[in-house]
Write an enzyme that holds these catalytic residues in place. Structure first.
Site, PDB file in Angstrom:
ATOM      1  N   THR A  69       0.840  -1.188   0.000  1.00  0.00           N
ATOM      2  CA  THR A  69       0.000   0.000   0.000  1.00  0.00           C
ATOM      3  C   THR A  69       0.879   1.244   0.000  1.00  0.00           C
ATOM      4  O   THR A  69       2.026   1.217   0.457  1.00  0.00           O
ATOM      5  CB  THR A  69      -0.911   0.025   1.239  1.00  0.00           C
ATOM      6  OG1 THR A  69      -0.093  -0.040   2.411  1.00  0.00           O
ATOM      7  CG2 THR A  69      -1.893  -1.114   1.217  1.00  0.00           C
ATOM      8  N   HIS A  70       0.339   2.327  -0.536  1.00  0.00           N
ATOM      9  CA  HIS A  70       1.086   3.585  -0.597  1.00  0.00           C
ATOM     10  C   HIS A  70       0.237   4.691  -0.015  1.00  0.00           C
ATOM     11  O   HIS A  70      -0.947   4.780  -0.335  1.00  0.00           O
ATOM     12  CB  HIS A  70       1.435   3.912  -2.051  1.00  0.00           C
ATOM     13  CG  HIS A  70       2.097   5.249  -2.196  1.00  0.00           C
ATOM     14  ND1 HIS A  70       3.418   5.434  -1.902  1.00  0.00           N
ATOM     15  CD2 HIS A  70       1.592   6.452  -2.563  1.00  0.00           C
ATOM     16  CE1 HIS A  70       3.714   6.713  -2.109  1.00  0.00           C
ATOM     17  NE2 HIS A  70       2.624   7.343  -2.502  1.00  0.00           N
ATOM     18  N   PRO A  71       0.769   5.519   0.815  1.00  0.00           N
ATOM     19  CA  PRO A  71       2.134   5.449   1.357  1.00  0.00           C
ATOM     20  C   PRO A  71       2.183   4.535   2.584  1.00  0.00           C
ATOM     21  O   PRO A  71       1.265   4.527   3.401  1.00  0.00           O
ATOM     22  CB  PRO A  71       2.422   6.888   1.762  1.00  0.00           C
ATOM     23  CG  PRO A  71       1.088   7.445   2.119  1.00  0.00           C
ATOM     24  CD  PRO A  71       0.082   6.734   1.231  1.00  0.00           C
TER      25      PRO A  71
ATOM     26  N   GLU B   9       6.510  -0.335   1.923  1.00  0.00           N
ATOM     27  CA  GLU B   9       6.918  -0.209   0.535  1.00  0.00           C
ATOM     28  C   GLU B   9       8.412   0.083   0.396  1.00  0.00           C
ATOM     29  O   GLU B   9       8.989  -0.087  -0.668  1.00  0.00           O
ATOM     30  CB  GLU B   9       6.092   0.841  -0.206  1.00  0.00           C
ATOM     31  CG  GLU B   9       6.336   2.260   0.225  1.00  0.00           C
ATOM     32  CD  GLU B   9       5.465   3.243  -0.516  1.00  0.00           C
ATOM     33  OE1 GLU B   9       5.274   3.091  -1.734  1.00  0.00           O
ATOM     34  OE2 GLU B   9       4.976   4.176   0.126  1.00  0.00           O
TER      35      GLU B   9
END
Length: 78
Positions: free
Chosen positions: A63-65, A69
């Site tokens: 997932t971002h942010p 990551e």
């Protein structure tokens, strides 16, 4: 071979390092000094315990942010 992450969610205060066996591509060790490292290390440990190569983390969709990551950067080939 030592690997370092380039960036984490724009935060410049971090150190992520991993030692990779170049013959098997397995993670031999990992050090994380960053926000939520106590959570991220569990993901790395899962890959180590399963005997998978580091590319599982490199290719993982995160997932971002999120701090997780950063594993994509740490284990990228560049």
């Amino acid at each position: 071979m030592p690997r370092e992450a380039k960036r984490i969610c724009g935060n410049q205060r971090r150190i992520l390092k991993a030692i990779i066996d170049t013959k098997t591509n397995r993670i031999l060790g990992c050090t994380l000094f960053c926000a939520a490292s106590h959570e991220v290390i569990n993901t790395v440990q899962l890959v180590i315990d399963a005997g998978w190569s580091y590319d599982r983390l490199r290719d993982m969709v995160c997932t971002h942010p999120s701090i997780t990551e950063a594993l994509n950067d740490l284990f990228s080939d560049t």
